[in-house]
Design a protein around this motif. Structure first.
Motif, PDB file in Angstrom:
ATOM      1  N   PHE A  50      35.497 -49.575 -23.195  1.00 54.33           N
ATOM      2  CA  PHE A  50      36.162 -50.670 -22.305  1.00 54.33           C
ATOM      3  C   PHE A  50      37.021 -49.814 -21.493  1.00 54.33           C
TER       4      PHE A  50
ATOM      5  N   ILE B  31      25.834 -62.647 -16.257  1.00 53.87           N
ATOM      6  CA  ILE B  31      26.784 -61.952 -17.219  1.00 53.87           C
ATOM      7  C   ILE B  31      27.539 -62.885 -18.229  1.00 53.87           C
ATOM      8  N   CYS B  33      30.012 -62.827 -20.175  1.00 55.57           N
ATOM      9  CA  CYS B  33      31.327 -61.782 -20.587  1.00 55.57           C
ATOM     10  C   CYS B  33      32.504 -63.035 -20.257  1.00 55.57           C
ATOM     11  N   CYS B  39      38.979 -54.765 -19.259  1.00 58.13           N
ATOM     12  CA  CYS B  39      37.499 -53.983 -18.845  1.00 58.13           C
ATOM     13  C   CYS B  39      36.989 -54.345 -17.550  1.00 58.13           C
ATOM     14  N   CYS B  42      32.041 -52.971 -14.495  1.00 64.16           N
ATOM     15  CA  CYS B  42      30.955 -53.609 -13.924  1.00 64.16           C
ATOM     16  C   CYS B  42      31.385 -54.002 -12.224  1.00 64.16           C
ATOM     17  N   PRO B  61      34.686 -61.220 -15.152  1.00 72.17           N
ATOM     18  CA  PRO B  61      33.834 -60.851 -13.949  1.00 72.17           C
ATOM     19  C   PRO B  61      33.222 -62.092 -13.218  1.00 72.17           C
ATOM     20  N   CYS B  78      27.252 -51.635 -18.755  1.00 69.64           N
ATOM     21  CA  CYS B  78      28.282 -52.496 -19.252  1.00 69.64           C
ATOM     22  C   CYS B  78      28.413 -52.009 -20.904  1.00 69.64           C
ATOM     23  N   PRO B  79      29.791 -51.915 -21.017  1.00 65.09           N
ATOM     24  CA  PRO B  79      29.958 -51.168 -22.502  1.00 65.09           C
ATOM     25  C   PRO B  79      29.866 -52.659 -23.477  1.00 65.09           C
ATOM     26  N   GLY B  80      29.917 -53.560 -22.713  1.00 65.12           N
ATOM     27  CA  GLY B  80      29.789 -55.097 -23.704  1.00 65.12           C
ATOM     28  C   GLY B  80      28.280 -55.363 -24.124  1.00 65.12           C
ATOM     29  N   ILE B  83      25.473 -58.111 -19.933  1.00 70.48           N
ATOM     30  CA  ILE B  83      24.888 -58.266 -18.618  1.00 70.48           C
ATOM     31  C   ILE B  83      23.285 -58.095 -18.980  1.00 70.48           C
TER      32      ILE B  83
HETATM   33  S1  SF4 Z   1      31.674 -54.341 -17.766  1.00 72.05           S
HETATM   34 FE1  SF4 Z   1      30.881 -55.706 -19.175  1.00 72.05          FE
HETATM   35  S2  SF4 Z   1      32.103 -56.394 -20.848  1.00 72.05           S
HETATM   36 FE2  SF4 Z   1      33.185 -55.162 -18.959  1.00 72.05          FE
HETATM   37  S3  SF4 Z   1      34.013 -56.632 -17.889  1.00 72.05           S
HETATM   38 FE3  SF4 Z   1      32.111 -56.246 -16.907  1.00 72.05          FE
HETATM   39  S4  SF4 Z   1      30.525 -57.858 -17.994  1.00 72.05           S
HETATM   40 FE4  SF4 Z   1      32.521 -57.730 -19.076  1.00 72.05          FE
END
Ligand code: SF4
Ligand SMILES: Cc1cc2nc3c(=O)[nH]c(=O)nc-3n(C[C@H](O)[C@H](O)[C@H](O)COP(=O)(O)OP(=O)(O)OC[C@H]3O[C@@H](n4cnc5c(N)ncnc54)[C@H](O)[C@@H]3O)c2cc1C
Ligand code: SF4
Ligand code: FES
Lengths: 361, 270, 102
Positions: A50, B31, B33, B39, B42, B61, B78-80, B83
C-alpha cells in the motif's frame, strides 16, 4: 579501526533509504546487515504494498528490496555494505562493535543511524513451546525464502496485517488455514486484506483466543475459547481444532538493544509497540550521535520506514556538514509524506504515540 | 460487522452500485475498498481519470462511472485486490465478473469453476470467459467468470473444481495405513488393531481364525464393523486379495448373502 | 511433501541438492536451505528435547533470535540451525543437554 562519517545499522527499508540519502548528501557510509542479504522484512513480502508511488505502492515487497539495493550499488565509492555483520554494542565514544563471522571489528563513526527493525512478540498458553508453534516471521521465512511449507493445516493467531498477510501467503503456498483468531473484538489489519482471505473461505474469529495446544511430539491441535466484552473466556465455548501448525502473530516490538547501550532515553509507549527512544523532528535521539529510523521509532509500515530512513539520512549528514543540495525541500517532502501516511484513522494511534516521545513539535 | 468478520456488509456494497442506466451500457469498475487506509495507486493509474484524485492518501476511492470503460488496468494493480470488473450486458440472463486471482494454477478459458461469495461459500458454478495472466511481474492476474445475472453482486472468488479423480479419490476403506496399534477395531469386544496385526504376523490369515482367537466380531454386532477392517489388515500384511481371503462361517442370524450384498454395495459407493 | 512445487509469485531454485546426515540418517536438501528448513522439509519437526524437562523442542523464530533450535553440528553444540546454511556432508545431531557435556 575503521572510521566513517555515518554508520547505518540494519539493512531493511529504513536503513537502505538512509544510506542512499546520506550518500547523496556527500557522506561516506557503512551499512551493516546481520543477514546475508539486504531488505529486512521486505524479502518475505510477496504481496503488493500500500502507500503511494513515492513509497513504491503496488510493488511487491520482494522487488522493493532489489530496487533499493540497486540504487546503492550505483554509489560504490560512497557506500560500503557489510553483510553478515551484526552490531553488538554501541559505546559512548562513538565506537560500534561489529561481529563479522567469528571476528569482532570496531567501527568509529561520527553519526549512527539505528534501523534495526523489530522482533516478534510471543503469546502464553499451555504447551506453547511444542514443535509446530512458530512465529509468523518464521513461517514466512520458511515458505517464501526456503520454499518449504510449515505444515498441512494452520491456526493463525492474530488478525493484524501480518496475521492476515501470512494467512494469504499460506493459501498461496497450498497450505490450508483452519481459521484466523484474534482476542480483540475487531479485525486489526486492513479490511481489504481480511476480505481477500474471507472470500477464499477462511473464517476469521474475533473475540477468540487459544488456551492450549496439544500433541505428543508436535502440535496436533489447539483449544480455542470465545471471549466476552471484558476479554474474559466464556465458559462452555471451548472448541478444538485439529491443526499441525499454530502460527503466532500478535505483534512486533522495536529491537532497541543498541539504543539502551548508547544511553538513549527510552519510554514504554504501547501505541508504538514497546520501548522506544525520545527523538526530535530530525529523528535524533537525546544522544547527539545517534539517529533512528523505521520500526525502531515505533512499529509502523515499510512505507513510513522508508521515508524516515531518508529523513534520518538527510538530517544526520547535515549535522556533520554534508548538506544535500535540496536539503530544505527534501526534508519538507519527507515530513509531508509522513504526515499524510499517518493522517487516516489507522494512523491515529501512531500519532498519539509519536506525540509522547517527539520533542520540538 | 465488517470489522468483525471481514465480509463487507450489504449496505456498503449497495451504496456504490452505479445507476441502472450505466449498468446497461457495458463493463464498469466496482471497487470494494471501504476503509480509510493510506493507499492511492488506483487514483493514479486509470488512463481515463475515472478513479477520482484523493485530497488525502487516506481517502476512500471514488469512481466516475460515466468515463470508466471497464478496461481492467486498475484491477491488476490494486494491492488490496479490492477492484472487480462487472459487465451486466453479457447475455439476457448472465453477466461477467472479473476477479483478481493470485493463485496457482490459473484456470483455463472454458473451465467450469465453483464461484464463491464474499464469505467464501460456494454459490454457483461459473464458466471462465477470459484469463489475463498479466505476466508483468507486479500485476495480478484477472479471471473473468460468466455468472447468472442475479449473482453478479455476490460472486467475488472461485476455486477450481477438483478433477474427477481428485474429487472422488479411490477411498479404500480398508487401507488405513497409518492407524496406530491402539486403534480399537471391534468395539463390542474391545479388540485393538495391534492384536489383530500380531495374529496375522503369527500366520493367521483368515477372518475366521482371527475372530475365534481374538473374539473380534463375536459380539453383538456380529462383526459388521470389524470384519472389513480385519480383511483390510490381512490384505495389507499378506498381499492376499479380498476374494482370496477366507471369510469362514457366518453364524446365524446373519446370512452370508447379506454380507456379500454389503460388500457389493460399498464398492458401488466408491 | 512440504516443498512448494508451484507458487503464483515465487520460484525456488532446486537445481543443487545437498546431502547431510541427521542422527545418522542421510537426508537431502537444496542449496539455499538452512539446516532447519532442510530438516523441516524432510518432516523433522522435533530438533531436540529440553535438557531438563525432556519436552520436545522445535524452531520458533527462524531468524536466530530465540535459541529454540540448538543442535549439534559437526560435533559442535549449540548451533542455531535456523540460520546455519546447509552444506554438503554436515553431520547434524539432536542435542538433549545444555551443550557443555557433549
Ligand atoms: S489501490 Fe486498491 S486498496 Fe488502494 S485505495 Fe485503491 S482500491 Fe483501495
Ligand atoms: C508479514 C508482514 C507484512 C507487511 N506488510 C507491509 C505492507 O504491506 N506495507 C508496508 O508498508 N509495510 C508492511 N510490513 C511492515 C514492514 O515490513 C516493516 O514496517 C518494515 O520492514 C520496517 O523496516 P525497518 O527497516 O525499520 O526494519 P526491518 O525491515 O525489520 O529491517 C531491519 C534490519 O536490521 C537488521 N538488524 C537488526 N539488528 C541488527 C544488528 N544488531 N546488526 C545488524 N543488523 C541488524 C535485521 O536483520 C533487518 O534486516 C509488513 C511486515 C510484515 C512482517
Ligand atoms: S477499469 Fe479502466 S477505465 Fe475503469 S476505472 Fe479502472 S482503469 Fe479506469
Ligand atoms: S528458531 Fe529462534 S534461534 Fe533458531
Amino acid at each position: 579501526m575503521k572510521e566513517v562519517d555515518i554508520a547505518i545499522i540494519g539493512g531493511g527499508p529504513a536503513g537502505l533509504m538512509a544510506a542512499e540519502a546520506a550518500a547523496s548528501s556527500g557522506a561516506n557510509v557503512v551499512l551493516l546487515e546481520r543477514d546475508g542479504h539486504l531488505g529486512g522484512q521486505l524479502v518475505k513480502q510477496t504481496h503488493k504494498f500500500f502507500g503511494s508511488e513515492k513509497q513504491y505502492a503496488s510493488t511487491r515487497g520482494i522487488y522493493i528490496a532489489n530496487i533499493l539495493e540497486d540504487k546503492l550499488k550505483e554509489m560504490p565509492d560512497k557506500v560500503e555494505i557489510w553483510k553478515g555483520a551484526t552490531a553488538i554494542g554501541l559505546y559512548e565514544d562513538d565506537v560500534l562493535a561489529v561481529e563479522v563471522g567469528k571476528e569482532i571489528k570496531k567501527l568509529k563513526a561520527k553519526r549512527f543511524i539505528v534501523a534495526t527493525g523489530a522482533s516478534e512478540k510471543s503469546l502464553v498458553f499451555v504447551n506453547n513451546e511444542l514443535p509446530g508453534i512458530y512465529g509468523a516471521g518464521a513461517v514466512q521465512t520458511l515458505m517464501n525464502v526456503n520454499g518449504v511449507r510449515p505444515g498441512q493445516r494452520v491456526l493463525m493467531v492474530g488478525a493484524g496485517n501480518i496475521g492476515l498477510i501470512v494467512s494469504y501467503q499460506l493459501l498461496q503456498a497450498g497450505v490450508e488455514v483452519a481459521a484466523i483468531i484474534d482476542a480483540a473484538p475487531t479485525i486489526g489489519g486492513y479490511l481489504v486484506h481480511a476480505s481477500k482471505i474471507r472470500r477464499a473461505g477462511v473464517p476469521i474469529l474475533t473475540s477468540h483466543t487459544v488456551t492450549r495446544a496439544y500433541g505428543k511430539e508436535s502440535v496436533e491441535g489447539a483449544t480455542l475459547v470465545a471471549l466476552d466484552e471484558q476479554w474474559q473466556p466464556l465458559p462452555g465455548t471451548e472448541k478444538e481444532v485439529a491443526v499441525d501448525v499454530i502460527c503466532i502473530s500478535v505483534g512486533l516490538s522495536p529491537l532497541a538493544e543498541l539504543l539502551w547501550h548508547a544511553g538513549c532515553e527510552m519510554h514504554y509507549i504501547p501505541q508504538l509497540g514497546g520501548h522506544v527512544p525520545i527523538r526530535d523532528k530530525n529523528l535524533k535521539t537525546n544522544v547527539d550521535a545517534v539517529y533512528i529510523a523505521g520500526d525502531i521509532t515505533g512499529i509502523e509500515e515499510a512505507s513510513s520506514a522508508m521515508v524516515e530512513g531518508r529523513l534520518a539520512g538527510l538530517t544526520a549528514s547535515a549535522s556533520i556538514g554534508f548538506k544535500h543540495d535540496d536539503y530544505e525541500a527534501e526534508v519538507l517532502d519527507c515530513n509531508e509524506q509522513l504526515r499524510s501516511l499517518r493522517a487516516g484513522p489507522v494512523g491515529e494511534h501512531i500519532n498519539q504515540g509519536m506525540a509522547l516521545v517527539t520533542s520540538g513539535e | 460487522m465488517y470489522l468483525r468478520t471481514g465480509v463487507a456488509d450489504k449496505e456498503l456494497v449497495v451504496n456504490t452500485i452505479p445507476s441502472d442506466e450505466r449498468r446497461q451500457k457495458g463493463p464498469y469498475v466496482f471497487i470494494e475498498c471501504y476503509q480509510e487506509i493510506p493507499c492511492d495507486p488506483c487514483t493514479k493509474i486509470c488512463p481515463f481519470g475515472s478513479i477520482l484524485p484523493m485530497d488525502d492518501i487516506n481517502d476512500l476511492p471514488r469512481t466516475d462511472y460515466d468515463t470508466c470503460t471497464g478496461c481492467t488496468i486498475c484491477a491488476a494493480i490494486c494491492p488490496g485486490l479490492a477492484i472487480f470488473i462487472i459487465d451486466e450486458t453479457y447475455s439476457e440472463t448472465e453477466g461477467t465478473v472479473g476477479i483478481p486471482y493470485e493463485f496457482s494454477p490459473l484456470p483455463a478459458k472454458g473451465d467450469v469453476v465453483e464461484a464463491m461469495n464474499r464469505a467464501g461459500e460456494v454459490i454457483c458454478d461459473a464458466t471462465v470467459l477470459r484469463v489475463n495472466p498479466n505476466k508483468k511481474r507486479q500485476s495480478t492476474p484477472l479471471v473473468t467468470l460468466v455468472v447468472p445475472k442475479e449473482l453478479i453482486m455476490e460472486v467475488r472468488f472461485f476455486r477450481l473444481k477438483k478433477n474427477a479423480a481428485d474429487a472422488l479419490p479411490e477411498v479404500d476403506p480398508y487401507d488405513e495405513e497409518n492407524l496406530p496399534d491402539s486403534t480399537v477395531i471391534c468395539r463390542c469386544e474391545n479388540v485393538t488393531l495391534g492384536e489383530v496385526r500380531a495374529l496375522i504376523d503369527e500366520g493367521y490369515d483368515n477372518v475366521d481364525e482371527i475372530k475365534r482367537i481374538s473374539r473380534a466380531g463375536m459380539g453383538p454386532c456380529q462383526g459388521r464393523t470389524c470384519r472389513p477392517l480385519i480383511m483390510g489388515e490381512i490384505r495389507r500384511k499378506t498381499g492376499k486379495e479380498f476374494d482370496e481371503i477366507e471369510l469362514g462361517a457366518f453364524r446365524p442370524p446373519t446370512k452370508p448373502i447379506q454380507f456379500e450384498q454389503l460388500m457389493g454395495g460399498e464398492e458401488d459407493d466408491n | 511433501m512440504l516443498r512448494i512445487e508451484e507458487h503464483p509469485i515465487l520460484t525456488f531454485d532446486k537445481s543443487k541438492t545437498v546431502t547431510f546426515t541427521f542422527d545418522g540418517k542421510e537426508i537431502e536438501g537444496y542449496e539455499g536451505d538452512t539446516i532447519a528448513s532442510a530438516l523441516h522439509a524432510a518432516g523433522v519437526k522435533v530438533m531436540g528435547h529440553h535438557y531438563d524437562s525432556g519436552r520436545p523442542r522445535g524452531f520458533y523464530c527462524a531468524i536466530g533470535n530465540c535459541g529454540a533450535c540448538l543442535m549439534v553440528v559437526n560435533g559442535e553444540p549449540n548451533i542455531r540451525v535456523c540460520v546455519e546454511p546447509l552444506v554438503e556432508g554436515l553431520v547434524v545431531e539432536t542435542q538433549s543437554n545444555k551443550g557443555d557435556l557433549v
